[in-house]
Design an enzyme around this catalytic site. Structure first.
Site, PDB file in Angstrom:
ATOM      1  N   GLU A   1      40.612  26.604  28.297  1.00 57.91           N
ATOM      2  CA  GLU A   1      40.674  27.890  29.389  1.00 57.91           C
ATOM      3  C   GLU A   1      40.352  29.128  28.610  1.00 57.91           C
ATOM      4  O   GLU A   1      40.411  29.173  27.422  1.00 57.91           O
ATOM      5  CB  GLU A   1      42.033  28.011  29.964  1.00 57.91           C
ATOM      6  N   ASP A   2      39.942  30.084  29.473  1.00 58.02           N
ATOM      7  CA  ASP A   2      39.525  31.421  29.087  1.00 58.02           C
ATOM      8  C   ASP A   2      40.708  32.266  28.939  1.00 58.02           C
ATOM      9  O   ASP A   2      41.093  32.756  27.904  1.00 58.02           O
ATOM     10  CB  ASP A   2      38.367  32.077  29.716  1.00 58.02           C
TER      11      ASP A   2
ATOM     12  N   ASP B   1      47.065  33.458  32.989  1.00 56.27           N
ATOM     13  CA  ASP B   1      47.626  34.749  33.475  1.00 56.27           C
ATOM     14  C   ASP B   1      49.301  34.353  34.326  1.00 56.27           C
ATOM     15  O   ASP B   1      49.842  34.270  33.683  1.00 56.27           O
ATOM     16  CB  ASP B   1      46.783  35.579  34.359  1.00 56.27           C
TER      17      ASP B   1
ATOM     18  N   PHE C   1      43.153  44.063  32.720  1.00 54.73           N
ATOM     19  CA  PHE C   1      42.093  43.236  33.301  1.00 54.73           C
ATOM     20  C   PHE C   1      40.682  43.375  32.322  1.00 54.73           C
ATOM     21  O   PHE C   1      40.315  44.209  31.739  1.00 54.73           O
ATOM     22  CB  PHE C   1      41.350  43.477  34.636  1.00 54.73           C
TER      23      PHE C   1
ATOM     24  N   ARG D   1      29.610  38.351  31.333  1.00 53.68           N
ATOM     25  CA  ARG D   1      30.285  36.858  30.709  1.00 53.68           C
ATOM     26  C   ARG D   1      29.737  36.818  29.397  1.00 53.68           C
ATOM     27  O   ARG D   1      30.219  36.029  28.740  1.00 53.68           O
ATOM     28  CB  ARG D   1      30.068  35.839  31.525  1.00 53.68           C
TER      29      ARG D   1
HETATM   30  P1  5GP Z   1      46.053  32.509  36.833  1.00 54.66           P
HETATM   31  O1  5GP Z   1      46.705  33.789  37.372  1.00 54.66           O
HETATM   32  O2  5GP Z   1      45.893  31.451  37.667  1.00 54.66           O
HETATM   33  O3  5GP Z   1      46.732  32.004  35.570  1.00 54.66           O
HETATM   34  O4  5GP Z   1      44.428  32.766  36.357  1.00 54.66           O
HETATM   35  C1  5GP Z   1      43.658  32.780  37.396  1.00 54.66           C
HETATM   36  C2  5GP Z   1      42.339  33.061  36.952  1.00 54.66           C
HETATM   37  O5  5GP Z   1      41.992  34.577  37.128  1.00 54.66           O
HETATM   38  C3  5GP Z   1      41.829  32.799  35.615  1.00 54.66           C
HETATM   39  O6  5GP Z   1      41.257  31.392  35.235  1.00 54.66           O
HETATM   40  C4  5GP Z   1      40.751  33.774  35.591  1.00 54.66           C
HETATM   41  O7  5GP Z   1      39.493  33.266  35.907  1.00 54.66           O
HETATM   42  C5  5GP Z   1      41.155  34.866  36.292  1.00 54.66           C
HETATM   43  N1  5GP Z   1      41.955  35.968  35.352  1.00 54.66           N
HETATM   44  C6  5GP Z   1      43.077  36.346  35.120  1.00 54.66           C
HETATM   45  N2  5GP Z   1      43.068  37.364  34.412  1.00 54.66           N
HETATM   46  C7  5GP Z   1      41.844  37.831  34.168  1.00 54.66           C
HETATM   47  C8  5GP Z   1      41.310  38.932  33.256  1.00 54.66           C
HETATM   48  O8  5GP Z   1      42.060  39.771  32.911  1.00 54.66           O
HETATM   49  N3  5GP Z   1      39.916  39.208  33.373  1.00 54.66           N
HETATM   50  C9  5GP Z   1      39.309  38.249  34.233  1.00 54.66           C
HETATM   51  N4  5GP Z   1      38.053  38.373  34.106  1.00 54.66           N
HETATM   52  N5  5GP Z   1      39.909  37.115  34.751  1.00 54.66           N
HETATM   53  C10 5GP Z   1      40.882  37.100  34.944  1.00 54.66           C
END
Ligand code: 5GP
Length: 180
Positions: A100-101, A104, A153, A166
């Site tokens: 995963e990238d 959060d 972010f 990206r």
């Molecule tokens: P989760 O909150 O479910 O862990 O993350 C959901 C998705 O939100 C991640 O897979 C990613 O695509 C996006 N995301 C969360 N934090 C960031 C951030 O700081 N930057 C970007 N570009 N996407 C984010």
């Protein structure tokens, strides 16, 4: 510099990412020594990291992708996850590494792991480039973390800002209006 990058602050440089990919690749190679590894990339964000990481893994590696998106605004995830595209290959009996990238809240990874578990892999591990744990809402197991980051972010190196940015080779932070 472009219109979209002129106010960007570099949080993690391309050199730091490259060095960390080497370390993670060496660790994964050691941990799975003698095994075949099936790497699953979560689209769209993980494509850059996965491409660099797998080239540092000295094992027999197969690769597949799936696409996920979560509803919600840019900064607030709803926790409702949609699978846009599924894997092309079965994972039953394979040692799976999900790449995963960013994690959060953890809701996306939680959904994904529950889904993949039903397909009975031999083992499942998680590698995320970035771990943003300030707002964690699901207790997801993470085996490999590139960098711990603050609750900002971030964009670049696979991570988007409304589908832009990206392609940047580093991780940057877009200053919020009241900070700049
Ligand atoms: P989760 O909150 O479910 O862990 O993350 C959901 C998705 O939100 C991640 O897979 C990613 O695509 C996006 N995301 C969360 N934090 C960031 C951030 O700081 N930057 C970007 N570009 N996407 C984010």
């Amino acid at each position: 510099m472009t219109k979209r990058t002129e106010h960007l602050e570099v949080l993690i440089s391309a050199e730091q990412i490259e060095a960390r990919c080497k370390e993670l690749g060496a660790q994964i190679t050691e941990d799975f020594a003698g095994e075949e590894l099936h790497v699953i990339g979560v689209l769209n964000g993980a494509f850059v990291f996965l491409a660099d990481l797998v080239r540092q893994i000295k094992l027999d590696v197969s690769i597949d992708f799936l696409g996920l998106s979560s509803y919600g605004s840019r900064k607030e995830t709803s926790g409702v996850v949609r699978m846009d595209s599924d894997l092309s290959l079965p994972i039953e009996g394979r040692h799976v590494l999900v790449v995963e990238d960013i994690i959060d809240t953890g809701l996306t990874m939680n959904y994904l792991l529950e889904n993949l578990e039903t397909r009975r892999p031999a083992s499942m591990s998680v590698c995320t480039l970035l771990n943003k744990s300030a707002d964690r809402r699901a207790d997801v197991p993470i085996d490999y973390v590139g960098f711990e980051i603050p609750d900002e972010f971030v964009i670049g190196y696979g991570l988007d800002d409304a589908e832009f940015s990206r392609h940047l080779p580093y991780i940057g932070v877009v200053p919020q209006p009241d900070e700049s």
